[in-house]
Design an enzyme around this catalytic site. Structure first.
Site, PDB file in Angstrom:
ATOM      1  N   TYR A 185     -33.432 -13.720   5.102  1.00 50.66           N
ATOM      2  CA  TYR A 185     -32.216 -13.075   4.596  1.00 50.66           C
ATOM      3  C   TYR A 185     -32.563 -11.720   3.963  1.00 50.66           C
ATOM      4  CZ  TYR A 185     -28.455 -12.183   1.194  1.00 50.66           C
ATOM      5  OH  TYR A 185     -27.472 -11.600   0.438  1.00 50.66           O
ATOM      6  N   LYS A 201     -31.538  -7.757   5.049  1.00 53.30           N
ATOM      7  CA  LYS A 201     -30.869  -6.804   4.144  1.00 53.30           C
ATOM      8  C   LYS A 201     -31.669  -5.503   4.062  1.00 53.30           C
ATOM      9  CE  LYS A 201     -27.167  -8.848   2.855  1.00 53.30           C
ATOM     10  NZ  LYS A 201     -25.882  -8.289   3.200  1.00 53.30           N
ATOM     11  N   SER A 246     -28.936  -6.780  -1.779  1.00 57.42           N
ATOM     12  CA  SER A 246     -29.174  -7.855  -2.744  1.00 57.42           C
ATOM     13  C   SER A 246     -30.470  -7.594  -3.481  1.00 57.42           C
ATOM     14  CB  SER A 246     -29.275  -9.170  -1.963  1.00 57.42           C
ATOM     15  OG  SER A 246     -29.820 -10.170  -2.771  1.00 57.42           O
TER      16      SER A 246
HETATM   17  P1  NAD Z   1     -19.049 -14.645   1.818  1.00 56.94           P
HETATM   18  O1  NAD Z   1     -19.720 -15.528   2.801  1.00 56.94           O
HETATM   19  O2  NAD Z   1     -18.042 -15.227   0.928  1.00 56.94           O
HETATM   20  O3  NAD Z   1     -18.424 -13.376   2.560  1.00 56.94           O
HETATM   21  C1  NAD Z   1     -18.975 -12.841   3.745  1.00 56.94           C
HETATM   22  C2  NAD Z   1     -17.829 -12.676   4.739  1.00 56.94           C
HETATM   23  O4  NAD Z   1     -18.346 -12.128   5.947  1.00 56.94           O
HETATM   24  C3  NAD Z   1     -17.162 -13.998   5.104  1.00 56.94           C
HETATM   25  O5  NAD Z   1     -15.773 -13.867   4.946  1.00 56.94           O
HETATM   26  C4  NAD Z   1     -17.545 -14.237   6.570  1.00 56.94           C
HETATM   27  O6  NAD Z   1     -16.533 -14.925   7.265  1.00 56.94           O
HETATM   28  C5  NAD Z   1     -17.748 -12.814   7.053  1.00 56.94           C
HETATM   29  N1  NAD Z   1     -18.690 -12.684   8.179  1.00 56.94           N
HETATM   30  C6  NAD Z   1     -19.936 -13.186   8.269  1.00 56.94           C
HETATM   31  N2  NAD Z   1     -20.501 -12.814   9.433  1.00 56.94           N
HETATM   32  C7  NAD Z   1     -19.591 -12.043  10.079  1.00 56.94           C
HETATM   33  C8  NAD Z   1     -19.589 -11.340  11.311  1.00 56.94           C
HETATM   34  N3  NAD Z   1     -20.649 -11.357  12.125  1.00 56.94           N
HETATM   35  N4  NAD Z   1     -18.485 -10.643  11.667  1.00 56.94           N
HETATM   36  C9  NAD Z   1     -17.402 -10.611  10.855  1.00 56.94           C
HETATM   37  N5  NAD Z   1     -17.343 -11.257   9.675  1.00 56.94           N
HETATM   38  C10 NAD Z   1     -18.434 -11.961   9.287  1.00 56.94           C
HETATM   39  O7  NAD Z   1     -20.229 -13.959   0.960  1.00 56.94           O
HETATM   40  P2  NAD Z   1     -20.149 -13.093  -0.346  1.00 56.94           P
HETATM   41  O8  NAD Z   1     -20.785 -13.857  -1.452  1.00 56.94           O
HETATM   42  O9  NAD Z   1     -18.807 -12.522  -0.541  1.00 56.94           O
HETATM   43  O10 NAD Z   1     -21.169 -11.938   0.043  1.00 56.94           O
HETATM   44  C11 NAD Z   1     -20.746 -10.723   0.603  1.00 56.94           C
HETATM   45  C12 NAD Z   1     -21.963  -9.866   0.898  1.00 56.94           C
HETATM   46  O11 NAD Z   1     -22.712  -9.679  -0.293  1.00 56.94           O
HETATM   47  C13 NAD Z   1     -22.921 -10.482   1.908  1.00 56.94           C
HETATM   48  O12 NAD Z   1     -23.399  -9.461   2.745  1.00 56.94           O
HETATM   49  C14 NAD Z   1     -24.040 -11.037   1.049  1.00 56.94           C
HETATM   50  O13 NAD Z   1     -25.267 -11.051   1.732  1.00 56.94           O
HETATM   51  C15 NAD Z   1     -24.071 -10.027  -0.099  1.00 56.94           C
HETATM   52  N6  NAD Z   1     -24.604 -10.614  -1.343  1.00 56.94           N
HETATM   53  C16 NAD Z   1     -24.020 -11.716  -1.900  1.00 56.94           C
HETATM   54  C17 NAD Z   1     -24.554 -12.256  -3.068  1.00 56.94           C
HETATM   55  C18 NAD Z   1     -23.941 -13.487  -3.712  1.00 56.94           C
HETATM   56  O14 NAD Z   1     -24.568 -14.067  -4.603  1.00 56.94           O
HETATM   57  N7  NAD Z   1     -22.745 -13.908  -3.340  1.00 56.94           N
HETATM   58  C19 NAD Z   1     -25.672 -11.670  -3.660  1.00 56.94           C
HETATM   59  C20 NAD Z   1     -26.237 -10.547  -3.077  1.00 56.94           C
HETATM   60  C21 NAD Z   1     -25.690 -10.011  -1.908  1.00 56.94           C
HETATM   61  C1  UD1 Z   2     -30.779 -16.663  -4.989  1.00 54.73           C
HETATM   62  C2  UD1 Z   2     -31.559 -16.239  -3.795  1.00 54.73           C
HETATM   63  C3  UD1 Z   2     -31.461 -14.740  -3.642  1.00 54.73           C
HETATM   64  C4  UD1 Z   2     -29.991 -14.286  -3.607  1.00 54.73           C
HETATM   65  C5  UD1 Z   2     -29.326 -14.763  -4.892  1.00 54.73           C
HETATM   66  C6  UD1 Z   2     -27.881 -14.379  -4.976  1.00 54.73           C
HETATM   67  C7  UD1 Z   2     -33.461 -17.808  -3.571  1.00 54.73           C
HETATM   68  C8  UD1 Z   2     -34.932 -17.997  -3.733  1.00 54.73           C
HETATM   69  N1  UD1 Z   2     -32.960 -16.596  -3.956  1.00 54.73           N
HETATM   70  O1  UD1 Z   2     -31.369 -16.099  -6.098  1.00 54.73           O
HETATM   71  O2  UD1 Z   2     -32.096 -14.348  -2.468  1.00 54.73           O
HETATM   72  O3  UD1 Z   2     -29.901 -12.874  -3.532  1.00 54.73           O
HETATM   73  O4  UD1 Z   2     -29.429 -16.188  -4.939  1.00 54.73           O
HETATM   74  O5  UD1 Z   2     -27.175 -14.957  -3.931  1.00 54.73           O
HETATM   75  O6  UD1 Z   2     -32.768 -18.683  -3.120  1.00 54.73           O
HETATM   76  N2  UD1 Z   2     -31.000 -23.238 -10.066  1.00 54.73           N
HETATM   77  C9  UD1 Z   2     -31.137 -24.523 -10.522  1.00 54.73           C
HETATM   78  N3  UD1 Z   2     -30.585 -25.527  -9.787  1.00 54.73           N
HETATM   79  C10 UD1 Z   2     -29.911 -25.324  -8.623  1.00 54.73           C
HETATM   80  C11 UD1 Z   2     -29.758 -23.987  -8.171  1.00 54.73           C
HETATM   81  C12 UD1 Z   2     -30.326 -22.954  -8.920  1.00 54.73           C
HETATM   82  O7  UD1 Z   2     -31.737 -24.771 -11.550  1.00 54.73           O
HETATM   83  O8  UD1 Z   2     -29.458 -26.291  -7.999  1.00 54.73           O
HETATM   84  C13 UD1 Z   2     -31.575 -22.147 -10.855  1.00 54.73           C
HETATM   85  C14 UD1 Z   2     -32.621 -21.347 -10.104  1.00 54.73           C
HETATM   86  O9  UD1 Z   2     -33.898 -21.874 -10.333  1.00 54.73           O
HETATM   87  C15 UD1 Z   2     -32.445 -19.962 -10.738  1.00 54.73           C
HETATM   88  C16 UD1 Z   2     -30.989 -19.909 -11.172  1.00 54.73           C
HETATM   89  O10 UD1 Z   2     -30.526 -21.253 -11.162  1.00 54.73           O
HETATM   90  O11 UD1 Z   2     -33.205 -19.870 -11.889  1.00 54.73           O
HETATM   91  C17 UD1 Z   2     -30.131 -19.092 -10.242  1.00 54.73           C
HETATM   92  O12 UD1 Z   2     -30.313 -19.580  -8.912  1.00 54.73           O
HETATM   93  P1  UD1 Z   2     -29.477 -19.024  -7.681  1.00 54.73           P
HETATM   94  O13 UD1 Z   2     -28.036 -19.082  -8.003  1.00 54.73           O
HETATM   95  O14 UD1 Z   2     -29.952 -19.732  -6.464  1.00 54.73           O
HETATM   96  O15 UD1 Z   2     -29.855 -17.464  -7.622  1.00 54.73           O
HETATM   97  P2  UD1 Z   2     -31.284 -16.741  -7.509  1.00 54.73           P
HETATM   98  O16 UD1 Z   2     -32.378 -17.689  -7.642  1.00 54.73           O
HETATM   99  O17 UD1 Z   2     -31.283 -15.604  -8.443  1.00 54.73           O
END
Ligand code: NAD
Ligand code: UD1
Length: 350
Positions: free
Chosen positions: A161, A165, A137
């Protein structure tokens, strides 16, 4: 035909990536505990293909279990082996991802994200499977000085978190550096994935209360409760923070390209930013959502959120050059597809 193990494959990004993998002719083995997802996503993936008259039922497999249980992971490799097959590569999504929760429950986060990954990598090695794409991330950069982030920017996670990572990134780096085993590793640092599959059949289905902006915008539009916009006094053109929002299907394609890159090039370790390289403010996102969907998103301005960064945009040149991967979908498409998913599935998969 390549066989791919997808941990966390029933989750938000995992399910979209399974669609991309299946579209490219790969056989997919999902491993998921369902702790933050629903098995119905698998039926919906099948539906996406059956609507195109493509039968993928023998190409998509599911194993329910937890990465914290190494014997379970071993048993998955074993079952596949007994069928006369082997896993060519792994995409590792499974983990916990809520920043605030990670600060309150650090042991849970280290156990799931780090010990779970450790078990997976050990089992992979024992089964001679050494190709992996890992979900990292942009959060590993912490609060960066530069607004357009290169992969070489300082790494400085500011929450549990992010630390988990970065630890897994380091573990993969150490594993890669061993002389005896030739690993192939792609670490993808995602920016802000939003939207849903264009079919409206799969999308984000958070089981716990979401904190990220996009599901909150959808809820505000649907439930008519007010979204809190965190600060209107940031040094940006409209006073709200800027982020690099990327369509989840473009992100999914990035995984496919990264995996194919690893299959074509031996013994690689690559770190890539996966974002569009374009920044939009919170107000841009709200207004675009309102315009393309013809709905109102009620909001109020509130205080800045602790630990927020003003502006985070990916420098994505490395991913483009190395993978020939290009994000194709606009902010309008992200908003249209996310809303379609909500209207077609008001209660998610449940
Ligand atoms: P998500 O929660 O929808 O998917 C994660 C999946 O992992 C889920 O289906 C959950 O049931 C499974 N899981 C969690 N712990 C587990 C375990 N110990 N064993 C087996 N399964 C397990 O999340 P997502 O948004 O699809 O994210 C996927 C990956 O991407 C994550 O590693 C997350 O940290 C990373 N990521 C997500 C975002 C985002 O904004 N969604 C941003 C940056 C990184
Ligand atoms: C967040 C996480 C980051 C993670 C990323 C993607 C924090 C500090 N960072 O980042 O670790 O990798 O999500 O999952 O939590 N916002 C509002 N109102 C809300 C929610 C968000 O105004 O209720 C704004 C925030 O200030 C930001 C933008 O929306 O400017 C995006 O927020 P968010 O979706 O939480 O993502 P990140 O802040 O980029």
């Amino acid at each position: 035909m390549k066989r791919i193990l997808v941990t966390g494959g029933t989750g938000y990004i995992g399910s979209h990536t399974c669609v991309s993998l299946l579209e490219s002719g790969k056989e997919v083995y999902i491993l998921d505990s369902l702790t933050n997802s629903n098995k119905t996503s698998i039926d919906k993936i099948k539906l996406i293909f059956s609507k195109r008259n493509i039968d993928i039922s023998n190409k998509l497999h599911f194993f329910k279990g937890d990465l914290r249980d190494k014997e379970f992971i071993d048993s998955v490799f074993e079952k596949i082996k007994k069928q006369g097959n082997s896993i060519d590569g792994v995409i590792h999504f499974a983990g916990l991802k809520a920043v605030a929760e990670s600060v309150n429950y650090p042991l849970q986060y280290w156990e799931n994200n780090v010990i779970g990954s450790f078990n997976l990598f050990k089992s992979m090695l024992e089964n001679n499977c050494k190709t992996i794409v890992f979900s990292s991330s942009a959060t590993v950069y912490g609060n960066p000085k530069d607004e357009l982030l290169k992969e070489t920017a300082d790494i400085n996670p500011i929450n549990t978190y992010g630390s988990t990572k970065f630890t897994v990134e380091n573990l993969l780096k150490n594993i890669f550096e061993t002389k005896t085993d030739k690993w192939n590793v792609a670490i993808l640092r995602y920016f802000n994935p939003i939207g849903a599959h264009v079919s409206g059949l799969i999308g984000e289905n958070p089981i716990s209360k979401p904190n990220n902006i996009f599901p909150l915008i959808i809820n505000a539009a649907y439930e008519k409760n007010k979204l809190k916009v965190f600060g209107n006094d940031w040094p940006t053109y409209d006073g709200t923070c800027i982020r690099d929002y990327i369509h989840v299907s473009d992100l999914a394609e990035g995984h496919l390209k990264a995996l194919d890159f690893l299959f074509k090039n031996n013994n690689q370790l690559i770190n890539l930013n996966i974002g569009t390289g374009k920044g939009y403010s919170v107000l841009d996102l709200i207004k675009t959502f309102e315009t393309v969907n013809n709905v109102k998103v009620p909001f109020i301005f509130s205080n800045r959120r602790d630990g927020d960064s003003c502006k985070l945009i990916a420098n994505n040149l490395k991913a483009k050059q190395l993978l020939s991967w290009y994000p194709l979908k606009s902010l309008e498409e992200m908003c249209l597809d996310g809303w379609r998913w909500k209207l077609m599935n008001p209660r998610g998969y449940s």
